[in-house]
Motif scaffolding. Structure first.
Motif, PDB file in Angstrom:
ATOM      1  N   GLU A 172       4.630  -2.418  -1.380  1.00  0.00           N
ATOM      2  CA  GLU A 172       3.416  -3.212  -1.552  1.00  0.00           C
ATOM      3  C   GLU A 172       3.052  -3.370  -3.027  1.00  0.00           C
ATOM      4  O   GLU A 172       3.216  -2.449  -3.831  1.00  0.00           O
ATOM      5  CB  GLU A 172       2.258  -2.563  -0.791  1.00  0.00           C
ATOM      6  N   ILE A 173       2.510  -4.535  -3.362  1.00  0.00           N
ATOM      7  CA  ILE A 173       2.129  -4.810  -4.749  1.00  0.00           C
ATOM      8  C   ILE A 173       1.021  -3.864  -5.207  1.00  0.00           C
ATOM      9  O   ILE A 173       0.941  -3.490  -6.371  1.00  0.00           O
ATOM     10  CB  ILE A 173       1.691  -6.292  -4.909  1.00  0.00           C
ATOM     11  N   GLY A 174       0.164  -3.455  -4.250  1.00  0.00           N
ATOM     12  CA  GLY A 174      -0.906  -2.529  -4.596  1.00  0.00           C
ATOM     13  C   GLY A 174      -0.385  -1.201  -5.090  1.00  0.00           C
ATOM     14  O   GLY A 174      -0.985  -0.570  -5.965  1.00  0.00           O
ATOM     15  N   ILE A 225       2.518  -0.741  -6.714  1.00  0.00           N
ATOM     16  CA  ILE A 225       3.048  -0.962  -8.062  1.00  0.00           C
ATOM     17  C   ILE A 225       1.914  -1.028  -9.084  1.00  0.00           C
ATOM     18  O   ILE A 225       2.008  -0.477 -10.182  1.00  0.00           O
ATOM     19  CB  ILE A 225       3.883  -2.257  -8.115  1.00  0.00           C
ATOM     20  N   GLU A 226       0.826  -1.679  -8.703  1.00  0.00           N
ATOM     21  CA  GLU A 226      -0.275  -1.880  -9.641  1.00  0.00           C
ATOM     22  C   GLU A 226      -1.214  -0.687  -9.734  1.00  0.00           C
ATOM     23  O   GLU A 226      -2.042  -0.627 -10.648  1.00  0.00           O
ATOM     24  CB  GLU A 226      -1.080  -3.110  -9.228  1.00  0.00           C
ATOM     25  N   ALA A 227      -1.114   0.254  -8.807  1.00  0.00           N
ATOM     26  CA  ALA A 227      -2.026   1.396  -8.780  1.00  0.00           C
ATOM     27  C   ALA A 227      -1.994   2.169 -10.100  1.00  0.00           C
ATOM     28  O   ALA A 227      -0.961   2.697 -10.490  1.00  0.00           O
ATOM     29  CB  ALA A 227      -1.687   2.327  -7.619  1.00  0.00           C
ATOM     30  N   LEU A 247      -2.120   1.064 -13.063  1.00  0.00           N
ATOM     31  CA  LEU A 247      -1.603   0.361 -14.230  1.00  0.00           C
ATOM     32  C   LEU A 247      -2.736  -0.295 -15.006  1.00  0.00           C
ATOM     33  O   LEU A 247      -3.402  -1.203 -14.523  1.00  0.00           O
ATOM     34  CB  LEU A 247      -0.582  -0.708 -13.811  1.00  0.00           C
ATOM     35  N   SER A 248      -2.986   0.179 -16.181  1.00  0.00           N
ATOM     36  CA  SER A 248      -3.963  -0.411 -17.092  1.00  0.00           C
ATOM     37  C   SER A 248      -3.637   0.097 -18.490  1.00  0.00           C
ATOM     38  O   SER A 248      -2.831   1.006 -18.669  1.00  0.00           O
ATOM     39  CB  SER A 248      -5.396  -0.033 -16.707  1.00  0.00           C
ATOM     40  N   GLU A 249      -4.251  -0.489 -19.459  1.00  0.00           N
ATOM     41  CA  GLU A 249      -3.937  -0.144 -20.846  1.00  0.00           C
ATOM     42  C   GLU A 249      -4.223   1.336 -21.121  1.00  0.00           C
ATOM     43  O   GLU A 249      -5.266   1.864 -20.736  1.00  0.00           O
ATOM     44  CB  GLU A 249      -4.782  -1.010 -21.793  1.00  0.00           C
ATOM     45  N   ILE A 267      -0.881   7.714 -13.567  1.00  0.00           N
ATOM     46  CA  ILE A 267      -0.335   6.657 -12.707  1.00  0.00           C
ATOM     47  C   ILE A 267       0.350   7.270 -11.500  1.00  0.00           C
ATOM     48  O   ILE A 267       0.231   6.774 -10.376  1.00  0.00           O
ATOM     49  CB  ILE A 267       0.655   5.778 -13.494  1.00  0.00           C
ATOM     50  N   ARG A 292      -0.713   6.408  -7.717  1.00  0.00           N
ATOM     51  CA  ARG A 292       0.218   5.825  -6.740  1.00  0.00           C
ATOM     52  C   ARG A 292       0.293   6.676  -5.473  1.00  0.00           C
ATOM     53  O   ARG A 292       0.381   6.134  -4.372  1.00  0.00           O
ATOM     54  CB  ARG A 292       1.595   5.651  -7.383  1.00  0.00           C
ATOM     55  N   TYR A 295      -2.688   5.927  -3.470  1.00  0.00           N
ATOM     56  CA  TYR A 295      -2.554   4.650  -2.762  1.00  0.00           C
ATOM     57  C   TYR A 295      -1.749   4.839  -1.470  1.00  0.00           C
ATOM     58  O   TYR A 295      -2.120   4.328  -0.419  1.00  0.00           O
ATOM     59  CB  TYR A 295      -1.883   3.611  -3.655  1.00  0.00           C
TER      60      TYR A 295
END
Length: 227
Positions: free
Chosen positions: A76-78, A80-82, A84-86, A93, A97, A100
């Motif tokens: 799921e894309i969620g 992968i994005e869990a 992820l931020s600057e 991370i 994940r 999630y």
């Protein structure tokens, strides 16, 4: 003393083998924080709490174990994005994940725990963890009547640390109307006091149990001498 040992693990999802550090033992001392964060020596072992597959990115306490449902979530894309931020640290991370995965497979208590772990990592890197704590607080609320006293007390801490002071005070007041167990009452009172004082810093269990004396004006009362 903290001891580690290297282990080779085959990912249950993709079969990739990778090396990981496994915690052998740790000697710890000191008081945990009210959100469950352990004293420094145990905290410094957080890199061993979860394993991450370098090939498919599946995250688990033990990579050799995965249900079919958990394996599917990784697609799921969620996932992968869990997290992820600057400037988000890799370890944070990893916890995000896993949180999630747990959330999507209905393991809300585990998801809350992993979000807390991510927040601790962010604290160590001096990165704002407000959004992570508020997400964990929302999950506790979503549990409804399934949230026990321990989780509800952790929600007070999450709200206060996220500077939702008014909400923390309101919920502490509600809890104090029903709490009977002395330790739980002391924790709720300590959280309420800290929220009232607009303190968003960490608080240990020891501090809650033995709060520092408040400073105030000394009032002298003179009683008449007996005649």
């Amino acid at each position: 003393m903290t001891m580690y040992r290297p282990v080779k693990v085959a990912c249950a999802r993709c079969g990739e083998e990778s090396m990981h550090e496994e915690l052998g033992s740790v000697t710890n001392s000191g008081s945990a924080d009210l959100d469950g964060r352990p004293p420094p020596r145990a905290r410094y072992t957080m890199s061993t709490w979860l394993q991450e597959c370098p090939n498919c990115l599946y995250v688990a306490r033990n990579l050799s174990e995965a249900t079919a449902e958990e394996a599917d979530v990784v697609r799921e894309i969620g996932f992968i994005e869990a997290g992820l931020s600057e400037n988000m640290p890799d370890l944070a991370i990893r916890f995000m994940r896993r949180a999630y995965i747990d959330e999507q497979t209905g393991q809300l208590r585990e998801a809350i725990r992993r979000l807390l772990h991510a927040a601790w990592v962010l604290d160590d890197f001096e990165i704002d963890a407000t959004s992570v704590r508020l997400r964990a607080a929302e999950m506790i609320l979503a549990l409804g009547e399934q949230a026990d006293t321990e989780l509800r007390l952790k929600r007070l801490d999450l709200l206060r640390r996220a500077m939702a002071f008014r909400q923390a005070i309101s919920e502490a007041d509600d809890m104090l109307k029903e709490l009977a167990e002395p330790m739980s009452r002391k924790i709720a009172v300590a959280q309420r006091r800290a929220a009232f004082e607009r303190r968003s810093t960490t608080m240990s269990l020891s501090e809650a149990m033995h709060p520092p004396a408040r400073r105030g004006h000394l009032r002298v009362v003179t009683f008449p001498r007996p005649s």
